[in-house]
Write a protein that holds these residues in place. Sequence first.
Motif, PDB file in Angstrom:
ATOM      1  N   ASN A  27      -1.042 -12.904   7.230  1.00  0.00           N
ATOM      2  CA  ASN A  27      -0.273 -11.759   6.741  1.00  0.00           C
ATOM      3  C   ASN A  27      -1.182 -10.580   6.392  1.00  0.00           C
ATOM      4  O   ASN A  27      -0.860  -9.428   6.695  1.00  0.00           O
ATOM      5  N   ARG A 107       8.372 -13.707   9.296  1.00  0.00           N
ATOM      6  CA  ARG A 107       7.809 -14.589   8.266  1.00  0.00           C
ATOM      7  C   ARG A 107       8.478 -14.350   6.927  1.00  0.00           C
ATOM      8  O   ARG A 107       8.687 -15.285   6.153  1.00  0.00           O
ATOM      9  N   SER A 108       8.809 -13.100   6.645  1.00  0.00           N
ATOM     10  CA  SER A 108       9.485 -12.792   5.388  1.00  0.00           C
ATOM     11  C   SER A 108      10.863 -13.441   5.335  1.00  0.00           C
ATOM     12  O   SER A 108      11.260 -13.986   4.308  1.00  0.00           O
ATOM     13  N   ARG A 109      11.578 -13.390   6.465  1.00  0.00           N
ATOM     14  CA  ARG A 109      12.908 -14.036   6.511  1.00  0.00           C
ATOM     15  C   ARG A 109      12.784 -15.548   6.429  1.00  0.00           C
ATOM     16  O   ARG A 109      13.598 -16.216   5.800  1.00  0.00           O
TER      17      ARG A 109
END
Length: 243
Positions: A27, A107-109
């Motif tokens: 990230n 990735r956030s979801r």
Amino acid sequence: MHWTTGPTPPSVGPVVITKTRSPIRSNVGLKAVMAVTGILLVLFLIAHMVGNLKAFAGETSFDHYAHWLRDLGKPLLPGVWFLWIMRAGLLVAVLAHIASATVLARRSRAARPIRYAHRPKVQGSYAARTMRWGGVIILLFVIYHLLDLSSGHLNPTDDPTKPYAAVVADFAPERWYVTLFYTLAIVTVGFHLRHGAFSAFRSLGQQTPKGERRARTAALVLAVTISVGYLAIPFAVLTGLVA
């Protein structure tokens, strides 16, 4: 003195070596890619805008500037190689920027698989909610722009040695759809730039209420300046100020 021993630990199985993720795919690495490509794209937008505004100085001044760009790199590089290297780099930067943003969003979801039962519509700005499709519009515009005013394949003129005439012909009143698409792309760039610049300014420490107001104002000024600078030429051609 007698020492007591605990039970013998069970035998350990074979050690499994896992492959570590490349730093650039983390990230932090992806955010760094977004930051670097974002800065490069903003610098390009500013430089390109300043060059475009030479159209207001007349045909001779604009054509001289355009020919100077074509001659960059000579005699080390033949022809217009430097321009195409720069264009390829710009396209790579756009693709890397979009890819990094897409991976980070996924990735956030994935980290929050359960959606909120009620999510207020006001959460997030308009620009933040449209970053994904905005990036697609910008990418399509970059490709069209290269085929139109760079290679000349989609431009109504047949003489690439007359850049000023190509710009005037491109945004002529009868080609209003080109101006419309150009306007949509530039407005999208403005929203995208406003959101990205605001996020960048906040990351630099402007996280107090006063600092956030400053960051929001600076991002808005930057976005409006670049948007107006780019839209000035097509609308000047459309209204006859540049002909």
